[in-house]
Write an enzyme that holds these catalytic residues in place. Structure first.
Site, mmCIF file in Angstrom:
data_model
loop_
_atom_site.group_PDB
_atom_site.id
_atom_site.type_symbol
_atom_site.label_atom_id
_atom_site.label_comp_id
_atom_site.label_asym_id
_atom_site.label_seq_id
_atom_site.Cartn_x
_atom_site.Cartn_y
_atom_site.Cartn_z
ATOM 1 N N GLY A 1 0.802 -1.223 0.000
ATOM 2 C CA GLY A 1 0.000 0.000 0.000
ATOM 3 C C GLY A 1 0.831 1.268 0.000
ATOM 4 N N TYR A 2 0.131 2.389 0.312
ATOM 5 C CA TYR A 2 0.714 3.734 0.171
ATOM 6 C C TYR A 2 1.260 3.863 -1.250
ATOM 7 C CZ TYR A 2 1.624 8.122 2.449
ATOM 8 O OH TYR A 2 1.555 9.438 2.811
ATOM 9 N N ARG B 1 3.447 5.934 -8.288
ATOM 10 C CA ARG B 1 3.520 5.607 -9.721
ATOM 11 C C ARG B 1 4.307 4.329 -10.010
ATOM 12 N NH1 ARG B 1 6.478 8.983 -12.400
ATOM 13 N NH2 ARG B 1 7.105 10.270 -10.637
ATOM 14 N N HIS C 1 4.058 1.500 -8.172
ATOM 15 C CA HIS C 1 3.030 0.448 -8.084
ATOM 16 C C HIS C 1 2.098 0.533 -9.299
ATOM 17 C CE1 HIS C 1 3.909 1.308 -3.692
ATOM 18 N NE2 HIS C 1 4.128 0.006 -3.721
ATOM 19 N N SER D 1 7.387 4.046 -1.048
ATOM 20 C CA SER D 1 6.471 4.506 0.004
ATOM 21 C C SER D 1 7.263 5.143 1.147
ATOM 22 C CB SER D 1 5.645 3.338 0.538
ATOM 23 O OG SER D 1 5.023 2.641 -0.534
HETATM 24 P P1 AMP Z 1 5.890 -2.506 -1.714
HETATM 25 O O1 AMP Z 1 4.536 -1.899 -1.548
HETATM 26 O O2 AMP Z 1 7.010 -1.574 -1.408
HETATM 27 O O3 AMP Z 1 6.020 -3.849 -1.049
HETATM 28 O O4 AMP Z 1 6.036 -2.793 -3.259
HETATM 29 C C1 AMP Z 1 5.086 -3.582 -3.937
HETATM 30 C C2 AMP Z 1 5.625 -3.908 -5.299
HETATM 31 O O5 AMP Z 1 5.833 -2.700 -6.030
HETATM 32 C C3 AMP Z 1 6.969 -4.631 -5.259
HETATM 33 O O6 AMP Z 1 6.985 -5.624 -6.269
HETATM 34 C C4 AMP Z 1 7.947 -3.527 -5.549
HETATM 35 O O7 AMP Z 1 9.142 -3.982 -6.142
HETATM 36 C C5 AMP Z 1 7.151 -2.679 -6.517
HETATM 37 N N1 AMP Z 1 7.674 -1.304 -6.544
HETATM 38 C C6 AMP Z 1 7.864 -0.488 -5.485
HETATM 39 N N2 AMP Z 1 8.414 0.684 -5.876
HETATM 40 C C7 AMP Z 1 8.585 0.593 -7.222
HETATM 41 C C8 AMP Z 1 9.117 1.465 -8.222
HETATM 42 N N3 AMP Z 1 9.597 2.693 -7.924
HETATM 43 N N4 AMP Z 1 9.127 1.036 -9.501
HETATM 44 C C9 AMP Z 1 8.636 -0.200 -9.817
HETATM 45 N N5 AMP Z 1 8.140 -1.068 -8.931
HETATM 46 C C10 AMP Z 1 8.103 -0.687 -7.648
#
Ligand code: AMP
Length: 286
Positions: free
Chosen positions: A33-34, A37, A39, A188
Site C-alpha cells: 500500500g501507500y 507511480r 506500483h 512509500s
Molecule cells: P511494496 O509496496 O514496497 O512492497 O512494493 C510492492 C511492489 O511494487 C513490489 O513488487 C515492488 O518492487 C514494486 N515497486 C515499489 N516501488 C517501485 C518502483 N519505484 N518502480 C517499480 N516497482 C516498484
C-alpha cells in the site's frame, strides 16, 4: 466496472471463481500500500495482460524485523483505492493481519541461499516473511500472472526461485523501476525524508551510474565495482551505506572476474537520516 474492495479470503475466492471458470485470466499485484507511480506501473502492466486485475494491500508483519518500521509504515487505503481505480484495477484485496494470520504462523517458505545473502544478511528473516506471504497470496488468488518491481531485485529473484522450486502454476513478471525526475526510485518510504534528506537521495542513483560506467569501461572485478559505488556515496554526508552488493544478475551468485556473467546486478541500501532507501541496477557486461 468500479473497483471492489474485499477484505476476507473467502470473499476474494468467491469473487474470482466464476471468472476463472469462464476461462478469464487473473493478474495479481502484491503491495504493502501507500501506492505511487511505481506500483501503478505494475497495475498498468497487469491490466494490459489480464482479464481480471487484483491488487493486494497488506503490510505484512512477517517481513519486518523487531527494530524495523512495521508500526509506522505509512497507510492510506482511500488514496490507494483512488490510484487503483484510475489505473483500472478490478479488485483491491486488503485483509487485516488477523484475517491473514488468525493464529501464529508456524509454516514458512525459506528460499535457501538466496534469502540469507546480501539484503537477507542485513534483514534476517525478511525474505522468509516475503516468500511466505507471497506464497499464501498465490494460494488465495491463484493468479495466472503476478507482478513485481525490479527495484526490489533480490525479492524478485527469491520469488522466481520459489515459484520454480515449488511449481506454482503462474508466471512472474518483473517491471522496471519507476523514478522521480531527479532519478530517485519511487518508494512509500520516501515520505519519511526531510527536505534536506530528499535532496540527498539522488546519490543512490548516481552511485549506481558510476558503477555502470566502470563496467562499461571494462571493470569486472566486484571490488572495483563496489569501490565505484562507495566512492560516490562517500561524498554525500547524509548518506550512510548499509549494503553494497554486486552479483550475477540471473543467479545472484558472486561475480568471478575470470568468468564474468553476461549481466551484473548492483544492489544498494543506504541510510539517509533514519530512513533506509534501496536502489538497484542491472548492467550488461560488454
Ligand atoms: P511494496 O509496496 O514496497 O512492497 O512494493 C510492492 C511492489 O511494487 C513490489 O513488487 C515492488 O518492487 C514494486 N515497486 C515499489 N516501488 C517501485 C518502483 N519505484 N518502480 C517499480 N516497482 C516498484
Amino acid at each position: 466496472m468500479p473497483l471492489e474492495t474485499l477484505t476476507t479470503i473467502p470473499e476474494l475466492r468467491e469473487r474470482l471463481l466464476p471468472a476463472r471458470r469462464a476461462g478469464k485470466s487473473v493478474g495479481l499485484v502484491p503491495t504493502m500500500g501507500y501506492l505511487h507511480r511505481g506500483h501503478a506501473a505494475l497495475v498498468d502492466r497487469a491490466r494490459a495482460d489480464n482479464d481480471v486485475v487484483v491488487t493486494s494491500v497488506f503490510v505484512n508483519p512477517l517481513q519486518f524485523g523487531p527494530n524495523e518500521d512495521f508500526a509506522r509504515y505509512p497507510r492510506d487505503l482511500d488514496a490507494d483505492r483512488r490510484l487503483l481505480a484510475a489505473h483500472g484495477a478490478d479488485i483491491v484485496f486488503a485483509p487485516s493481519v488477523e484475517e491473514m494470520y488468525p493464529r501464529p504462523i508456524v509454516t514458512h517458505v525459506e528460499v535457501e541461499s538466496l534469502s540469507g545473502r546480501m539484503e537477507g544478511e542485513r534483514r534476517p528473516g525478511h525474505f522468509r516473511g516475503v516468500a511466505t506471504v507471497v506464497g499464501k497470496l498465490f494460494n488465495i488468488a491463484q493468479p495466472d500472472r503476478a507482478y513485481f518491481g525490479e527495484k526490489d531485485y533480490q525479492q524478485l529473484q527469491v520469488i522466481r526461485r520459489m515459484v520454480a522450486d515449488l511449481s506454482f502454476p503462474l508466471e512472474i513478471v518483473g517491471v522496471p523501476t519507476v523514478r522521480d525526475v531527479d532519478g530517485v526510485a519511487l518508494s512509500s518510504r520516501n515520505v519519511y525524508l526531510s527536505p534536506a534528506e530528499r535532496a540527498a537521495a539522488p546519490v543512490l542513483g548516481r552511485s549506481l551510474a558510476a558503477a555502470a560506467d566502470a563496467i562499461a569501461a571494462g571493470a569486472v572485478d566486484p571490488r572495483d565495482i563496489e569501490a565505484a559505488i562507495r566512492g560516490v556515496l562517500a561524498a554525500e554526508p547524509l548518506a550512510e551505506p548499509d549494503l553494497v552488493a554486486v552479483a550475477a544478475a540471473d543467479t545472484l551468485e558472486p561475480v568471478d572476474p575470470k568468468a564474468p556473467p553476461p549481466a551484473i546486478a548492483l544492489m544498494i541500501a543506504v541510510r539517509i537520516g533514519h530512513t533506509r532507501l534501496i536502489d538497484q541496477r542491472v548492467v550488461a557486461v560488454p
